[in-house]
Design a protein around this motif. Structure first.
Motif, PDB file in Angstrom:
ATOM      1  N   ALA A 141      -7.059 -13.520 -19.310  1.00  0.00           N
ATOM      2  CA  ALA A 141      -7.321 -13.078 -17.715  1.00  0.00           C
ATOM      3  C   ALA A 141      -6.301 -14.306 -16.773  1.00  0.00           C
ATOM      4  CB  ALA A 141      -8.894 -12.662 -17.516  1.00  0.00           C
ATOM      5  N   ALA A 142      -7.269 -15.264 -17.440  1.00  0.00           N
ATOM      6  CA  ALA A 142      -6.857 -16.391 -16.420  1.00  0.00           C
ATOM      7  C   ALA A 142      -5.867 -17.088 -16.231  1.00  0.00           C
ATOM      8  CB  ALA A 142      -7.700 -17.425 -17.088  1.00  0.00           C
ATOM      9  N   ARG A 143      -4.546 -16.168 -17.929  1.00  0.00           N
ATOM     10  CA  ARG A 143      -3.628 -16.924 -16.981  1.00  0.00           C
ATOM     11  C   ARG A 143      -2.785 -16.027 -16.167  1.00  0.00           C
ATOM     12  NH1 ARG A 143      -0.999 -15.084 -22.045  1.00  0.00           N
ATOM     13  NH2 ARG A 143      -3.214 -15.143 -23.494  1.00  0.00           N
ATOM     14  N   VAL A 144      -3.252 -14.575 -16.368  1.00  0.00           N
ATOM     15  CA  VAL A 144      -3.017 -13.324 -15.597  1.00  0.00           C
ATOM     16  C   VAL A 144      -3.621 -13.780 -14.199  1.00  0.00           C
ATOM     17  CG1 VAL A 144      -3.054 -10.929 -14.937  1.00  0.00           C
ATOM     18  CG2 VAL A 144      -2.940 -11.256 -17.475  1.00  0.00           C
ATOM     19  N   ARG A 145      -4.118 -13.636 -13.977  1.00  0.00           N
ATOM     20  CA  ARG A 145      -4.772 -14.581 -12.644  1.00  0.00           C
ATOM     21  C   ARG A 145      -3.861 -15.630 -12.295  1.00  0.00           C
ATOM     22  NH1 ARG A 145     -10.903 -15.158  -9.901  1.00  0.00           N
ATOM     23  NH2 ARG A 145      -9.945 -15.883  -7.892  1.00  0.00           N
ATOM     24  N   ALA A 146      -3.935 -16.821 -13.285  1.00  0.00           N
ATOM     25  CA  ALA A 146      -2.955 -17.176 -11.915  1.00  0.00           C
ATOM     26  C   ALA A 146      -1.443 -17.271 -12.215  1.00  0.00           C
ATOM     27  CB  ALA A 146      -2.149 -18.337 -13.502  1.00  0.00           C
ATOM     28  N   LEU A 147      -0.986 -16.122 -12.802  1.00  0.00           N
ATOM     29  CA  LEU A 147       0.387 -15.338 -12.304  1.00  0.00           C
ATOM     30  C   LEU A 147      -0.141 -14.708 -10.390  1.00  0.00           C
ATOM     31  CD1 LEU A 147       1.992 -14.608 -15.488  1.00  0.00           C
ATOM     32  CD2 LEU A 147       2.599 -16.106 -14.164  1.00  0.00           C
ATOM     33  N   PHE A 148      -0.593 -13.832 -10.951  1.00  0.00           N
ATOM     34  CA  PHE A 148      -1.158 -13.005  -9.785  1.00  0.00           C
ATOM     35  C   PHE A 148      -1.118 -14.096  -8.250  1.00  0.00           C
ATOM     36  CE2 PHE A 148      -1.016  -9.665 -12.308  1.00  0.00           C
ATOM     37  CZ  PHE A 148      -0.854  -8.463 -11.127  1.00  0.00           C
ATOM     38  N   ASP A 149      -1.960 -15.140  -8.599  1.00  0.00           N
ATOM     39  CA  ASP A 149      -2.201 -16.866  -7.729  1.00  0.00           C
ATOM     40  C   ASP A 149      -1.292 -16.935  -6.770  1.00  0.00           C
ATOM     41  OD1 ASP A 149      -4.780 -14.914  -7.113  1.00  0.00           O
ATOM     42  OD2 ASP A 149      -5.956 -16.782  -8.686  1.00  0.00           O
ATOM     43  N   ALA A 150       0.449 -17.512  -7.925  1.00  0.00           N
ATOM     44  CA  ALA A 150       0.665 -18.950  -8.305  1.00  0.00           C
ATOM     45  C   ALA A 150       1.530 -18.289  -6.619  1.00  0.00           C
ATOM     46  CB  ALA A 150       1.286 -18.788  -8.782  1.00  0.00           C
ATOM     47  N   HIS A 151       1.555 -17.213  -6.200  1.00  0.00           N
ATOM     48  CA  HIS A 151       2.706 -16.290  -5.179  1.00  0.00           C
ATOM     49  C   HIS A 151       1.998 -15.426  -3.893  1.00  0.00           C
ATOM     50  CE1 HIS A 151       6.268 -18.036  -7.081  1.00  0.00           C
ATOM     51  NE2 HIS A 151       6.256 -17.627  -7.804  1.00  0.00           N
ATOM     52  N   PRO A 163      -5.512   8.530  -6.866  1.00  0.00           N
ATOM     53  CA  PRO A 163      -5.400   6.849  -6.380  1.00  0.00           C
ATOM     54  C   PRO A 163      -4.765   5.528  -7.197  1.00  0.00           C
ATOM     55  CG  PRO A 163      -6.946   8.001  -7.648  1.00  0.00           C
ATOM     56  CD  PRO A 163      -6.073   8.811  -7.309  1.00  0.00           C
ATOM     57  N   ARG A 164      -4.220   6.469  -8.686  1.00  0.00           N
ATOM     58  CA  ARG A 164      -3.330   5.594  -9.336  1.00  0.00           C
ATOM     59  C   ARG A 164      -2.195   4.296  -8.708  1.00  0.00           C
ATOM     60  NH1 ARG A 164      -0.896  10.384 -13.388  1.00  0.00           N
ATOM     61  NH2 ARG A 164      -1.190  10.701 -11.413  1.00  0.00           N
ATOM     62  N   PHE A 165      -2.458   3.420  -9.559  1.00  0.00           N
ATOM     63  CA  PHE A 165      -0.923   2.456  -9.404  1.00  0.00           C
ATOM     64  C   PHE A 165      -0.868   2.297  -9.959  1.00  0.00           C
ATOM     65  CE2 PHE A 165      -5.163   0.708  -8.641  1.00  0.00           C
ATOM     66  CZ  PHE A 165      -4.306  -1.181  -9.438  1.00  0.00           C
ATOM     67  N   ALA A 166       0.330   0.928  -9.962  1.00  0.00           N
ATOM     68  CA  ALA A 166       1.177  -0.499 -10.770  1.00  0.00           C
ATOM     69  C   ALA A 166       0.925  -1.701 -10.108  1.00  0.00           C
ATOM     70  CB  ALA A 166       1.902   0.020 -12.002  1.00  0.00           C
ATOM     71  N   LEU A 167       0.040  -2.568 -10.469  1.00  0.00           N
ATOM     72  CA  LEU A 167       0.153  -3.467  -9.409  1.00  0.00           C
ATOM     73  C   LEU A 167       1.355  -4.871 -10.191  1.00  0.00           C
ATOM     74  CD1 LEU A 167      -0.124  -5.596  -6.551  1.00  0.00           C
ATOM     75  CD2 LEU A 167      -2.450  -5.997  -7.433  1.00  0.00           C
ATOM     76  N   HIS A 168       2.579  -6.225  -9.584  1.00  0.00           N
ATOM     77  CA  HIS A 168       2.882  -6.402 -10.329  1.00  0.00           C
ATOM     78  C   HIS A 168       2.956  -8.172  -9.569  1.00  0.00           C
ATOM     79  CE1 HIS A 168       6.689  -8.145 -12.680  1.00  0.00           C
ATOM     80  NE2 HIS A 168       6.924  -6.751 -13.310  1.00  0.00           N
ATOM     81  N   SER A 169       2.592  -8.603 -10.328  1.00  0.00           N
ATOM     82  CA  SER A 169       3.223 -10.545  -9.439  1.00  0.00           C
ATOM     83  C   SER A 169       4.453 -10.383  -9.850  1.00  0.00           C
ATOM     84  CB  SER A 169       2.061 -11.108 -10.887  1.00  0.00           C
ATOM     85  OG  SER A 169       3.594 -11.523 -12.150  1.00  0.00           O
ATOM     86  N   ALA A 170       4.281 -12.282  -8.546  1.00  0.00           N
ATOM     87  CA  ALA A 170       5.979 -11.686  -8.061  1.00  0.00           C
ATOM     88  C   ALA A 170       6.908 -12.449  -9.628  1.00  0.00           C
ATOM     89  CB  ALA A 170       5.751 -13.195  -7.380  1.00  0.00           C
ATOM     90  N   GLY A 187       6.081 -16.076 -17.366  1.00  0.00           N
ATOM     91  CA  GLY A 187       5.998 -14.753 -17.413  1.00  0.00           C
ATOM     92  C   GLY A 187       5.887 -14.292 -16.219  1.00  0.00           C
ATOM     93  N   GLU A 188       5.573 -12.388 -16.393  1.00  0.00           N
ATOM     94  CA  GLU A 188       5.279 -11.947 -15.587  1.00  0.00           C
ATOM     95  C   GLU A 188       3.749 -10.790 -15.744  1.00  0.00           C
ATOM     96  OE1 GLU A 188       8.749  -9.717 -15.231  1.00  0.00           O
ATOM     97  OE2 GLU A 188       7.559  -7.642 -16.625  1.00  0.00           O
ATOM     98  N   ALA A 189       3.383 -10.709 -14.781  1.00  0.00           N
ATOM     99  CA  ALA A 189       1.275 -10.209 -14.728  1.00  0.00           C
ATOM    100  C   ALA A 189       1.762  -8.622 -14.550  1.00  0.00           C
ATOM    101  CB  ALA A 189       0.369 -10.710 -14.848  1.00  0.00           C
ATOM    102  N   LYS A 190       1.146  -7.144 -15.126  1.00  0.00           N
ATOM    103  CA  LYS A 190       0.945  -6.150 -14.322  1.00  0.00           C
ATOM    104  C   LYS A 190      -0.205  -5.829 -14.733  1.00  0.00           C
ATOM    105  CE  LYS A 190       5.118  -5.120 -17.241  1.00  0.00           C
ATOM    106  NZ  LYS A 190       5.446  -6.159 -17.754  1.00  0.00           N
ATOM    107  N   VAL A 222      -1.466  -6.268 -17.746  1.00  0.00           N
ATOM    108  CA  VAL A 222      -0.672  -6.924 -19.378  1.00  0.00           C
ATOM    109  C   VAL A 222       0.553  -8.558 -18.455  1.00  0.00           C
ATOM    110  CG1 VAL A 222       1.650  -6.271 -20.283  1.00  0.00           C
ATOM    111  CG2 VAL A 222       0.222  -4.623 -19.032  1.00  0.00           C
ATOM    112  N   HIS A 223       0.595  -9.009 -19.792  1.00  0.00           N
ATOM    113  CA  HIS A 223       0.844 -10.013 -19.297  1.00  0.00           C
ATOM    114  C   HIS A 223       2.557 -10.481 -21.095  1.00  0.00           C
ATOM    115  CE1 HIS A 223       1.450 -15.566 -19.887  1.00  0.00           C
ATOM    116  NE2 HIS A 223       3.015 -14.783 -18.649  1.00  0.00           N
ATOM    117  N   THR A 224       3.554 -10.453 -20.117  1.00  0.00           N
ATOM    118  CA  THR A 224       4.753 -10.524 -20.988  1.00  0.00           C
ATOM    119  C   THR A 224       5.015 -12.192 -20.646  1.00  0.00           C
ATOM    120  OG1 THR A 224       4.806  -8.451 -20.420  1.00  0.00           O
ATOM    121  CG2 THR A 224       7.515  -9.146 -21.248  1.00  0.00           C
ATOM    122  N   HIS A 225       5.959 -12.603 -21.380  1.00  0.00           N
ATOM    123  CA  HIS A 225       5.998 -13.975 -21.909  1.00  0.00           C
ATOM    124  C   HIS A 225       7.047 -14.530 -23.295  1.00  0.00           C
ATOM    125  CE1 HIS A 225       3.171 -15.947 -24.281  1.00  0.00           C
ATOM    126  NE2 HIS A 225       2.343 -14.610 -24.144  1.00  0.00           N
TER     127      HIS A 225
END
Length: 147
Positions: A15-25, A71-78, A92-95, A119-122
């Motif tokens: 969760a910390a890695r995913v959040r860092a990717l979302f918070d980076a941009h 209400p279904r959605f998908a959110l993608h990090s930068a 990597g990237e997170a969703k 999801v975290h892909t790296h």
């Protein structure tokens, strides 16, 4: 409802890695469903606050109308490209996928996320394999490596 805090409790390092990717941009991309079921991609800002993941929409904005209907959605990090020769440093990237729970406001709508998948892909440390890690409320954390 599964909150972001539930993900953090279940798989804190992930969760910390995913959040860092979302918070980076600041800007992210959200996919919603149009009335005919086809996808719509929109830019959006999202924030982690008080154990929740939340985002907003201006009244009558297309993405908000989509989410009110379905209400279904998908959110993608930068997304950033790996640097040639330094692929092992690529974060990597997170969703995050889920359902948007509406909190109507006077000037805008606020949605809180009911998380269904993260999801975290790296790349692995040697940058030789693609690593896909994901978490769901029912199955918890999983990981696969692919060539």
């Amino acid at each position: 409802m599964t909150s972001w805090q539930d993900v953090e409790r279940s798989a804190p390092e992930f969760a910390a890695r995913v959040r860092a990717l979302f918070d980076a941009h600041r800007h992210k991309t959200i996919a919603t469903l149009r009335a005919d079921g086809s996808p719509r991609i929109s830019g959006i800002e999202a924030v982690f606050e008080d154990g929740e993941l939340a985002f907003g929409s201006m009244p009558r904005a297309r993405k908000g109308v989509d989410l009110r209907r379905d209400p279904r959605f998908a959110l993608h990090s930068a997304t950033v490209d790996p640097v040639d020769g330094a692929e092992k440093d690529w974060p990597g990237e997170a969703k995050i996928a889920g359902r948007a729970i509406l909190h109507e406001g006077k000037d805008s709508d606020r949605f809180v996320v009911d998380v269904t998948e993260v999801v975290h892909t790296h790349l692995n440390e040697a940058a030789t394999l693609l690593v896909v890690e994901w978490w769901t409320p029912s199955a918890g954390f999983r990981r696969v490596e692919r060539e």
